[in-house]
Design an enzyme around this catalytic site. Structure first.
Site, PDB file in Angstrom:
ATOM      1  CB  SER A  12      56.209  -5.948 -34.484  1.00 53.54           C
ATOM      2  OG  SER A  12      55.444  -6.112 -33.309  1.00 53.54           O
ATOM      3  CG  HIS A  37      58.706  -9.617 -34.339  1.00 62.16           C
ATOM      4  ND1 HIS A  37      59.876 -10.306 -34.105  1.00 62.16           N
ATOM      5  CD2 HIS A  37      58.441  -8.927 -33.210  1.00 62.16           C
ATOM      6  CE1 HIS A  37      60.312 -10.030 -32.885  1.00 62.16           C
ATOM      7  NE2 HIS A  37      59.446  -9.194 -32.302  1.00 62.16           N
ATOM      8  CG  ASP A  39      56.540  -8.274 -30.198  1.00 58.82           C
ATOM      9  OD1 ASP A  39      57.695  -8.694 -30.000  1.00 58.82           O
ATOM     10  OD2 ASP A  39      56.270  -7.389 -31.030  1.00 58.82           O
ATOM     11  CG  MET A  41      54.723  -8.777 -24.489  1.00 60.71           C
ATOM     12  SD  MET A  41      54.610  -6.987 -24.415  1.00 60.71           S
ATOM     13  CE  MET A  41      55.383  -6.557 -25.997  1.00 60.71           C
ATOM     14  CG  HIS A  70      60.467 -10.983 -28.995  1.00 59.50           C
ATOM     15  ND1 HIS A  70      60.534  -9.604 -29.099  1.00 59.50           N
ATOM     16  CD2 HIS A  70      61.226 -11.300 -27.911  1.00 59.50           C
ATOM     17  CE1 HIS A  70      61.297  -9.118 -28.127  1.00 59.50           C
ATOM     18  NE2 HIS A  70      61.719 -10.128 -27.381  1.00 59.50           N
ATOM     19  CG  MET A  72      59.426 -10.007 -24.670  1.00 60.12           C
ATOM     20  SD  MET A  72      58.784  -8.527 -25.476  1.00 60.12           S
ATOM     21  CE  MET A  72      57.943  -9.291 -26.858  1.00 60.12           C
ATOM     22  CG  MET A 141      65.158  -6.730 -26.949  1.00 61.07           C
ATOM     23  SD  MET A 141      63.819  -6.833 -28.137  1.00 61.07           S
ATOM     24  CE  MET A 141      62.753  -5.481 -27.616  1.00 61.07           C
ATOM     25  CG  ASP A 179      61.835  -6.083 -31.627  1.00 65.82           C
ATOM     26  OD1 ASP A 179      61.124  -5.129 -31.976  1.00 65.82           O
ATOM     27  OD2 ASP A 179      61.390  -7.063 -30.993  1.00 65.82           O
ATOM     28  N   GLY A 199      57.263  -2.320 -36.020  1.00 67.12           N
ATOM     29  CA  GLY A 199      55.840  -2.306 -35.742  1.00 67.12           C
ATOM     30  C   GLY A 199      55.217  -1.022 -36.247  1.00 67.12           C
TER      31      GLY A 199
END
Ligand code: DX5
Ligand code: ZN
Length: 223
Positions: A12, A37, A39, A41, A70, A72, A141, A179, A199
């Site tokens: 990540s 990966h 992320d 957000m 991913h 979010m 998660m 994850d 990560g």
């Protein structure tokens, strides 16, 4: 069992040096990473803001391995087309983030990406089971989404077992990814997963060493 032998590792980049993302991505790829990966957000679905579409587009130009994005974000349906055009290979949405998860997953596939569903720790695994036939990936998660470097939630592991049995029963081609708080110890507990996101564990030490430890993914029964 085949799923317990060859593991994929998706570092990540949330824990990478953001001032040197190209260098970091090339380094983890060389160190054996399978996917990157990413992320995303939005400050609404989770209380943190990270990166968006222009960054994914730039990463796509330089990454030798697939981008595992991913999301979010609330109302992902508004943005999936842009994320796929930007180069997301896997695009994962949260079941809690949309009223129409089925339609969003179908659309992701129509647009040519691999579709993933994920759930917060508080959401029961039964919520995603009917969606599995529409998915190439299901993400469990093991922390509350929002931040890297949190502690692994052991009570989420049963979801991996439940998903493995359902995927086998339905004879689906759907990868299980995990994850949050993954390290050498917690990865062993998640031996039924196919893909490990990590990560902090990868970016805080020698990348090759960290990735090779995760890739072993030994199951207790296979020893
Ligand atoms: C959390 C993110 C994770 C996170 C993992 O919301 O989805 O991908 O970056 O970081 P570690 O491995 O440090 O828990
Ligand atoms: Zn993630």
């Amino acid at each position: 069992m085949s799923h317990s032998s060859k593991k994929l590792v998706a570092p990540s980049i949330l824990s990478a040096d953001f001032a040197n993302l190209e260098k970091e991505i090339l380094a983890v790829s060389k160190a054996g990473a399978d996917w990157i990966h990413v992320d995303v957000m939005d400050g609404h679905f989770v209380p943190n803001i990270t990166i968006g579409i222009p960054v994914v587009k730039s990463l796509k130009k330089i990454s030798p391995i697939p981008l595992d994005v991913h999301l979010m974000i609330t109302e992902p349906e508004k943005y999936i087309e842009d994320f796929i055009k930007a180069g997301s290979d896997y695009l994962t949405i949260h079941i809690e983030s949309t009223k129409t998860p089925e339609a969003v997953l179908r659309r992701i596939r129509e647009l040519g990406a691999k579709a993933g569903i994920t759930l917060r720790p508080g959401t029961p695994v039964s919520a995603v089971l009917p969606l599995l036939p529409l998915c190439d990936l299901v993400l469990v998660m093991t922390v509350e989404p929002g931040f890297g470097g949190q502690s692994f939630m052991y009570d989420q592991v049963a979801k991996i077992t439940a998903l493995r049995s359902e995927i086998q029963k339905m004879n689906l081609d759907c990868l299980i990814e995990v994850d949050g708080g993954i390290n050498a110890e917690t990865a062993k507990i998640c031996f039924e997963a196919d893909v490990f996101v990590a990560g902090n564990f990868v970016f805080s030490q020698d990348y090759e060493g960290a990735i090779s430890v995760l890739k072993k993914g030994e199951s207790p029964s296979s020893r």
